[in-house]
Scaffold this motif. Structure first.
Motif, mmCIF file in Angstrom:
data_model
loop_
_atom_site.group_PDB
_atom_site.id
_atom_site.type_symbol
_atom_site.label_atom_id
_atom_site.label_comp_id
_atom_site.label_asym_id
_atom_site.label_seq_id
_atom_site.Cartn_x
_atom_site.Cartn_y
_atom_site.Cartn_z
ATOM 1 N N UNK A 1 19.777 16.141 -18.257
ATOM 2 C CA UNK A 1 18.848 17.212 -18.558
ATOM 3 C C UNK A 1 19.282 18.178 -19.623
ATOM 4 N N UNK A 2 20.455 18.045 -20.175
ATOM 5 C CA UNK A 2 20.942 18.953 -21.216
ATOM 6 C C UNK A 2 21.446 18.092 -22.363
ATOM 7 N N UNK A 3 20.553 17.686 -23.288
ATOM 8 C CA UNK A 3 20.936 16.700 -24.296
ATOM 9 C C UNK A 3 22.035 17.157 -25.251
ATOM 10 N N UNK A 4 22.175 18.427 -25.511
ATOM 11 C CA UNK A 4 23.196 18.896 -26.441
ATOM 12 C C UNK A 4 24.536 19.076 -25.739
ATOM 13 N N UNK A 5 24.553 19.750 -24.615
ATOM 14 C CA UNK A 5 25.767 20.004 -23.821
ATOM 15 C C UNK A 5 26.894 20.563 -24.662
ATOM 16 N N UNK A 6 26.552 21.480 -25.545
ATOM 17 C CA UNK A 6 27.576 22.173 -26.321
ATOM 18 C C UNK A 6 28.285 21.306 -27.341
ATOM 19 N N UNK A 7 27.709 20.179 -27.745
ATOM 20 C CA UNK A 7 28.338 19.311 -28.727
ATOM 21 C C UNK A 7 29.511 18.514 -28.171
ATOM 22 N N UNK A 8 29.538 18.308 -26.849
ATOM 23 C CA UNK A 8 30.665 17.612 -26.226
ATOM 24 C C UNK A 8 30.840 16.179 -26.710
ATOM 25 N N UNK A 9 29.745 15.510 -27.009
ATOM 26 C CA UNK A 9 29.852 14.119 -27.455
ATOM 27 C C UNK A 9 30.744 13.990 -28.674
ATOM 28 N N UNK A 10 30.552 14.871 -29.642
ATOM 29 C CA UNK A 10 31.370 14.842 -30.856
ATOM 30 C C UNK A 10 32.806 15.261 -30.561
ATOM 31 N N UNK A 11 32.974 16.259 -29.726
ATOM 32 C CA UNK A 11 34.298 16.757 -29.383
ATOM 33 C C UNK A 11 35.142 15.696 -28.684
ATOM 34 N N UNK A 12 34.515 14.878 -27.846
ATOM 35 C CA UNK A 12 35.243 13.901 -27.044
ATOM 36 C C UNK A 12 35.462 12.558 -27.738
ATOM 37 N N UNK A 13 34.909 12.376 -28.908
ATOM 38 C CA UNK A 13 35.059 11.102 -29.624
ATOM 39 C C UNK A 13 36.539 10.760 -29.784
ATOM 40 N N UNK A 14 36.908 9.547 -29.387
ATOM 41 C CA UNK A 14 38.266 9.060 -29.552
ATOM 42 C C UNK A 14 39.257 9.526 -28.492
ATOM 43 N N UNK A 15 38.786 10.195 -27.430
ATOM 44 C CA UNK A 15 39.699 10.724 -26.417
ATOM 45 C C UNK A 15 39.865 9.809 -25.206
ATOM 46 N N UNK A 16 39.042 8.766 -25.096
ATOM 47 C CA UNK A 16 39.060 7.930 -23.894
ATOM 48 C C UNK A 16 38.064 8.398 -22.852
ATOM 49 N N UNK A 17 37.310 9.434 -23.186
ATOM 50 C CA UNK A 17 36.289 9.971 -22.288
ATOM 51 C C UNK A 17 34.932 9.559 -22.836
ATOM 52 N N UNK A 18 34.128 8.943 -21.983
ATOM 53 C CA UNK A 18 32.764 8.627 -22.412
ATOM 54 C C UNK A 18 31.852 9.776 -22.022
ATOM 55 N N UNK A 19 30.900 10.036 -22.879
ATOM 56 C CA UNK A 19 29.948 11.118 -22.663
ATOM 57 C C UNK A 19 28.541 10.557 -22.803
ATOM 58 N N UNK A 20 27.731 10.794 -21.784
ATOM 59 C CA UNK A 20 26.334 10.378 -21.827
ATOM 60 C C UNK A 20 25.456 11.563 -21.468
ATOM 61 N N UNK A 21 24.480 11.830 -22.298
ATOM 62 C CA UNK A 21 23.481 12.853 -21.995
ATOM 63 C C UNK A 21 22.185 12.117 -21.699
ATOM 64 N N UNK A 22 21.631 12.368 -20.536
ATOM 65 C CA UNK A 22 20.433 11.672 -20.085
ATOM 66 C C UNK A 22 19.354 12.704 -19.837
ATOM 67 N N UNK A 23 18.192 12.462 -20.377
ATOM 68 C CA UNK A 23 17.064 13.357 -20.157
ATOM 69 C C UNK A 23 15.990 12.584 -19.399
ATOM 70 N N UNK A 24 16.145 12.527 -18.051
ATOM 71 C CA UNK A 24 15.194 11.745 -17.260
ATOM 72 C C UNK A 24 13.855 12.471 -17.131
ATOM 73 N N UNK A 25 12.848 11.719 -16.795
ATOM 74 C CA UNK A 25 11.561 12.329 -16.485
ATOM 75 C C UNK A 25 11.614 12.967 -15.110
ATOM 76 N N UNK A 26 10.593 13.704 -14.752
ATOM 77 C CA UNK A 26 10.608 14.377 -13.445
ATOM 78 C C UNK A 26 10.544 13.370 -12.297
#
Length: 166
Positions: free
Chosen positions: A123-148
């Motif tokens: 529900x929070x597609x940006x999440x403070x830019x975490x996807x870019x921050x975590x690139x190459x760290x071994x941590x996967x980041x997924x932002x999901x915007x499901x329907x209601x």
């Protein structure tokens, strides 16, 4: 498909009903130690019963903390200082999206230091830019915007005062 999450801790925010509870049950089934979270102790206790009914050997704990408040967020961080998997299920209806992002950032930092983690923000597609921050760290980041989904919280938010039963 069967996966093993033995030895991993998963924290599922907003996991006392609906999608959050289903995710928590799936993680418990995969062998993770699961931390359930909800706003009230009564709801957390009910969710713990539901998970134990389906998976009696599950390693689960429950923490009542309202993550729409600074105090609730701090309580959760103090009681669960680290996790391997975070399902941050707050962004859709969070009164304070910044608290949802703060929670994700806190746990992502430890995951990156350990070079392994799974971070899913619903529900929070940006999440403070975490996807870019975590690139190459071994941590996967997924932002999901499901329907209601039909859940008590959704119904309560969608129902006007004149439609609510007395």
């Amino acid at each position: 498909m069967s996966i093993s999450l033995n030895g991993k801790r998963a924290l599922v925010c907003g996991s006392t009903a609906g999608i959050g509870l289903a995710i928590a049950i799936g993680l418990a089934q995969a062998g993770a130690e699961v931390v359930l979270n909800g706003r009230t102790q009564a709801r957390v206790d009910q969710a713990l019963k539901q998970v134990r009914a389906q998976h009696p050997a599950a390693r689960i704990i429950g923490i009542a903390a309202d993550l729409n408040t600074e105090q609730g967020t701090q309580t959760l961080i103090e009681r669960v200082p680290h996790t391997d998997i975070l399902v941050n299920h707050l962004g859709i209806y969070a009164a304070s999206p910044s608290l949802a992002v703060r929670l994700a950032e806190h746990y992502a930092e430890g995951m990156a230091q350990r070079k392994w983690g799974r971070l899913m923000v619903l529900g929070e597609p940006d999440a403070g830019g975490l996807g870019e921050t975590l690139a190459g760290t071994g941590v996967t980041f997924d932002a999901v915007l499901p329907g209601p989904a039909v859940a008590d919280r959704v119904v309560a938010l969608a129902t006007t005062d004149s439609q609510r039963p007395e």
